[in-house]
Design a protein around this motif. Structure first.
Motif, PDB file in Angstrom:
ATOM      1  N   ILE A   1       0.859  -1.201   0.000  1.00 47.12           N
ATOM      2  CA  ILE A   1       0.000   0.000   0.000  1.00 47.12           C
ATOM      3  C   ILE A   1       0.889   1.242   0.000  1.00 47.12           C
ATOM      4  N   LEU A   2       0.707   2.104  -0.998  1.00 45.74           N
ATOM      5  CA  LEU A   2       1.612   3.240  -1.207  1.00 45.74           C
ATOM      6  C   LEU A   2       1.840   4.068   0.056  1.00 45.74           C
ATOM      7  N   HIS A   3       0.751   4.506   0.710  1.00 43.49           N
ATOM      8  CA  HIS A   3       0.914   5.432   1.839  1.00 43.49           C
ATOM      9  C   HIS A   3       1.303   4.719   3.139  1.00 43.49           C
ATOM     10  N   ARG A   4       1.425   3.346   3.047  1.00 44.93           N
ATOM     11  CA  ARG A   4       1.893   2.611   4.226  1.00 44.93           C
ATOM     12  C   ARG A   4       3.093   1.725   3.884  1.00 44.93           C
ATOM     13  N   LYS A   5       3.737   2.022   2.749  1.00 35.56           N
ATOM     14  CA  LYS A   5       4.880   1.219   2.296  1.00 35.56           C
ATOM     15  C   LYS A   5       5.998   1.227   3.345  1.00 35.56           C
ATOM     16  N   LYS A   6       6.140   2.359   4.020  1.00 37.85           N
ATOM     17  CA  LYS A   6       7.072   2.491   5.147  1.00 37.85           C
ATOM     18  C   LYS A   6       6.257   3.106   6.281  1.00 37.85           C
ATOM     19  N   TYR A   7       6.884   3.810   7.199  1.00 42.38           N
ATOM     20  CA  TYR A   7       6.100   4.471   8.255  1.00 42.38           C
ATOM     21  C   TYR A   7       6.617   5.890   8.488  1.00 42.38           C
ATOM     22  N   GLY A   8       5.786   6.698   9.152  1.00 42.26           N
ATOM     23  CA  GLY A   8       6.076   8.129   9.202  1.00 42.26           C
ATOM     24  C   GLY A   8       6.389   8.714  10.562  1.00 42.26           C
ATOM     25  N   PHE A   9       6.250   7.907  11.636  1.00 43.49           N
ATOM     26  CA  PHE A   9       6.607   8.426  12.966  1.00 43.49           C
ATOM     27  C   PHE A   9       7.020   7.276  13.872  1.00 43.49           C
ATOM     28  N   PHE A  10       7.958   7.561  14.756  1.00 46.81           N
ATOM     29  CA  PHE A  10       8.361   6.580  15.763  1.00 46.81           C
ATOM     30  C   PHE A  10       7.324   6.582  16.889  1.00 46.81           C
ATOM     31  N   LYS A  11       7.255   5.487  17.611  1.00 48.95           N
ATOM     32  CA  LYS A  11       6.292   5.375  18.717  1.00 48.95           C
ATOM     33  C   LYS A  11       6.474   6.525  19.716  1.00 48.95           C
ATOM     34  N   ILE A  12       7.708   6.945  19.914  1.00 52.76           N
ATOM     35  CA  ILE A  12       8.007   8.019  20.866  1.00 52.76           C
ATOM     36  C   ILE A  12       7.357   9.349  20.448  1.00 52.76           C
ATOM     37  N   ASP A  13       7.062   9.488  19.136  1.00 54.37           N
ATOM     38  CA  ASP A  13       6.493  10.731  18.598  1.00 54.37           C
ATOM     39  C   ASP A  13       5.013  10.593  18.225  1.00 54.37           C
ATOM     40  N   GLU A  14       4.361   9.588  18.768  1.00 55.19           N
ATOM     41  CA  GLU A  14       2.955   9.331  18.425  1.00 55.19           C
ATOM     42  C   GLU A  14       2.064  10.541  18.710  1.00 55.19           C
ATOM     43  N   GLY A  15       2.251  11.159  19.881  1.00 52.68           N
ATOM     44  CA  GLY A  15       1.431  12.322  20.262  1.00 52.68           C
ATOM     45  C   GLY A  15       1.622  13.482  19.298  1.00 52.68           C
ATOM     46  N   VAL A  16       2.858  13.692  18.879  1.00 47.48           N
ATOM     47  CA  VAL A  16       3.179  14.767  17.922  1.00 47.48           C
ATOM     48  C   VAL A  16       2.430  14.514  16.610  1.00 47.48           C
ATOM     49  N   PHE A  17       2.525  13.279  16.109  1.00 48.20           N
ATOM     50  CA  PHE A  17       1.883  12.934  14.840  1.00 48.20           C
ATOM     51  C   PHE A  17       0.369  13.148  14.924  1.00 48.20           C
ATOM     52  N   LEU A  18      -0.261  12.664  16.011  1.00 49.11           N
ATOM     53  CA  LEU A  18      -1.720  12.770  16.147  1.00 49.11           C
ATOM     54  C   LEU A  18      -2.168  14.226  16.226  1.00 49.11           C
ATOM     55  N   ASP A  19      -1.356  15.054  16.861  1.00 51.82           N
ATOM     56  CA  ASP A  19      -1.640  16.489  16.950  1.00 51.82           C
ATOM     57  C   ASP A  19      -1.666  17.107  15.538  1.00 51.82           C
ATOM     58  N   ILE A  20      -0.687  16.741  14.710  1.00 50.07           N
ATOM     59  CA  ILE A  20      -0.597  17.283  13.343  1.00 50.07           C
ATOM     60  C   ILE A  20      -1.777  16.785  12.506  1.00 50.07           C
ATOM     61  N   ALA A  21      -2.071  15.483  12.606  1.00 48.15           N
ATOM     62  CA  ALA A  21      -3.181  14.896  11.836  1.00 48.15           C
ATOM     63  C   ALA A  21      -4.507  15.586  12.173  1.00 48.15           C
ATOM     64  N   LYS A  22      -4.698  15.898  13.466  1.00 45.19           N
ATOM     65  CA  LYS A  22      -5.939  16.555  13.907  1.00 45.19           C
ATOM     66  C   LYS A  22      -6.017  17.994  13.385  1.00 45.19           C
ATOM     67  N   GLU A  23      -4.916  18.732  13.508  1.00 44.31           N
ATOM     68  CA  GLU A  23      -4.891  20.138  13.078  1.00 44.31           C
ATOM     69  C   GLU A  23      -5.166  20.281  11.587  1.00 44.31           C
ATOM     70  N   LEU A  24      -4.706  19.296  10.795  1.00 45.02           N
ATOM     71  CA  LEU A  24      -4.852  19.386   9.334  1.00 45.02           C
ATOM     72  C   LEU A  24      -6.054  18.591   8.809  1.00 45.02           C
ATOM     73  N   ASN A  25      -6.888  18.078   9.742  1.00 49.48           N
ATOM     74  CA  ASN A  25      -8.087  17.301   9.361  1.00 49.48           C
ATOM     75  C   ASN A  25      -7.761  16.117   8.456  1.00 49.48           C
ATOM     76  N   MET A  26      -6.642  15.456   8.727  1.00 51.66           N
ATOM     77  CA  MET A  26      -6.251  14.296   7.930  1.00 51.66           C
ATOM     78  C   MET A  26      -7.252  13.146   8.132  1.00 51.66           C
ATOM     79  N   ILE A  27      -7.362  12.289   7.131  1.00 48.59           N
ATOM     80  CA  ILE A  27      -8.380  11.233   7.137  1.00 48.59           C
ATOM     81  C   ILE A  27      -7.782   9.946   7.706  1.00 48.59           C
ATOM     82  N   ALA A  28      -8.424   9.414   8.752  1.00 48.97           N
ATOM     83  CA  ALA A  28      -7.940   8.169   9.361  1.00 48.97           C
ATOM     84  C   ALA A  28      -8.124   7.015   8.385  1.00 48.97           C
ATOM     85  N   ASP A  29      -7.125   6.125   8.365  1.00 51.77           N
ATOM     86  CA  ASP A  29      -7.191   4.932   7.522  1.00 51.77           C
ATOM     87  C   ASP A  29      -7.752   3.802   8.370  1.00 51.77           C
TER      88      ASP A  29
END
Length: 459
Positions: free
Chosen positions: A207-235
């Motif tokens: 799957i193209l957008h999951r071929k690799k990964y975009g955040f380490f577990k340590i940065d999970e909160g940071v990633f979720l904050d960005i996804a929420k602010e930009l109204n990203m669509i949950a997979d």
């Protein structure tokens, strides 16, 4: 909330509640922050493909990033103007000026930052960092005990170190005695580099957008904050964190794809790895598909410049990049609804039917002759030894309990700069991530020198 062209961007800065007034727009400031940063400066001493010291006229990560930013800005101008004329955007006093004036700045800044997480020694650097952990992924009692220090998600991060996830970390992490929020870039710019918006356990090569990964577990909160602010669509990935790509990511990816495909070819010609005919015929084929170019005139011009073959190839390289920019912009525009919903499962450059054969030819030749060139392979092998050796020295020292560390281990940890130091009460994963922050940021030259010192090869 559904993602739309009107709500998928944000001028807010990560890590800052209130910002001061400035003559520049928030998005212009992102560019300036990155350009003046230490991690960006260090890219000048990180290999792109070819070893650095001997051939100073080939590209390193810094020159590559600047060129990608230039291509990204052009894509942002073309697409920004088109989006600003959409009926729902045209009447929005916030969205219209963003697309008309600022999308180009967001994309060029994201392009500048896209490689900040990549370690030294070219393409093998990431794998080299993971090598130490992969080596310990065995059934030996010692290794089982070692692996038990980490959760499944943490272990997956370590055995598949990912430069894309590390870029997010470099841009957002708070180091000791440093500002909260890292670079404090706008959410829009950070969102534009999230090429694989999922955690490591959700990655899936098919799957193209999951071929690799975009955040380490340590940065999970940071990633979720960005996804929420930009109204990203949950997979829809059961019990795992995964999102669809942000639409701007496709443009940053295209800028990178255009740049390295074409420029690695140009570098290979400069180094005598590919002939003038091999490179010029591929470039002329790309240019021939640009309806705005007179291919006869371009061919004639390239012939006139042939007295300096590098100059002639440089001319054709510029025209090829221009052709690919317009083609990728067309693909984005034709598929904009799919892209906005995160359902476009190709990179833009892969969806230009008339250019598939020439791009595949370039890729095949690049793998055969460039990425497997003797000097490149020698550098990769050296990179493996150096990076995995440094990880082993520092990680084994950090994970030895403080009361049991020998003199050598204590001395090794004294070499860890203040901003990467860890609290002794931290979990093994947090300690390891601090070590990896230090090692992944090293330049080729610094990593080599430190490795030689620690191995007693050089004093």
């Amino acid at each position: 909330m559904e993602m739309t062209w009107n709500n998928c961007f944000s001028p807010k800065r990560f890590g800052i509640q209130k910002d001061q007034e400035d003559i520049r727009t928030q998005y212009e400031r992102d560019w300036d922050i990155i350009i003046f940063s230490s991690p960006f400066r260090r890219l000048q001493n990180k290999t792109q493909v070819f070893p650095l010291p001997e051939e100073v006229f080939v590209h390193n990560r810094l020159t590559h990033s600047l060129e990608v930013a230039s291509v990204g800005r052009s894509l942002g101008k073309i697409i920004g103007k088109k989006i600003s004329d959409l009926p729902e955007v045209k009447t929005d006093d916030n969205a219209r000026p963003f697309y008309r004036n600022s999308l180009k700045n967001v994309l060029s800044s994201a392009c500048l930052a896209h490689d900040l997480g990549n370690p030294a020694f070219g393409h093998s650097g990431e794998e080299a960092i993971s090598k130490y952990f992969k080596k310990r992924d065995t059934k030996k009692p010692d290794d089982i005990e070692f692996k038990n220090n980490f959760t499944d998600a943490e272990w997956k991060d370590l055995i598949t170190f990912e430069g894309n996830a590390n870029a997010l970390r470099v841009l957002t992490m708070q180091q000791h005695n440093r500002d909260k929020g890292g670079f404090r870039l706008t959410y829009s710019t950070i969102g534009s580099i999230l090429k694989y918006p999922c955690e490591s356990l959700a990655s899936d090569k098919k799957i193209l957008h999951r071929k690799k990964y975009g955040f380490f577990k340590i940065d999970e909160g940071v990633f979720l904050d960005i996804a929420k602010e930009l109204n990203m669509i949950a997979d829809n990935v059961e019990s795992r964190i995964a999102y669809k790509r942000h639409p701007f990511v496709y443009l940053v990816e295209a800028a990178d794809d255009i740049s390295y495909n074409i420029i690695d070819f140009e570098d290979a010609h400069r180094l005598g790895i590919l002939t003038y005919e091999e490179v010029s015929s591929a470039f002329l084929e790309i240019i021939s598909h640009n309806p705005n170019e007179d291919i006869k005139w371009v061919t004639k011009q390239a012939e006139m410049l042939k007295g300096d073959r590098n100059e002639s190839i440089g001319f054709l390289r510029a025209k090829s990049i221009n052709a690919l920019i317009y083609k990728c912009a067309d693909v984005f525009w034709e598929n904009k609804e799919k892209i906005l919903k995160g359902n476009f499962e190709k990179s833009l450059i892969e969806d230009i039917p008339e250019l598939q054969s020439v791009m595949q030819r370039i890729e095949k030749k690049s793998i055969e002759k460039i990425y497997n060139a003797r000097k490149v392979v020698e550098l990769e092998i050296a990179g493996f030894r150096i990076m995995s050796g440094l990880v082993e020295d520092f990680v084994s020292s950090a994970l030895t309990p403080i009361t049991e560390r020998d003199k050598e281990q204590k001395k090794i940890l004294e070499l860890l700069p203040k901003q990467f130091s860890f609290d002794e009460s931290s979990s093994p994963y947090v300690k390891v991530m601090h070590i990896i922050d230090f090692i992944s940021g090293m330049t080729d030259v610094f990593a080599l020198k430190l490795y030689r010192n620690l191995r007693g090869i050089e004093i």
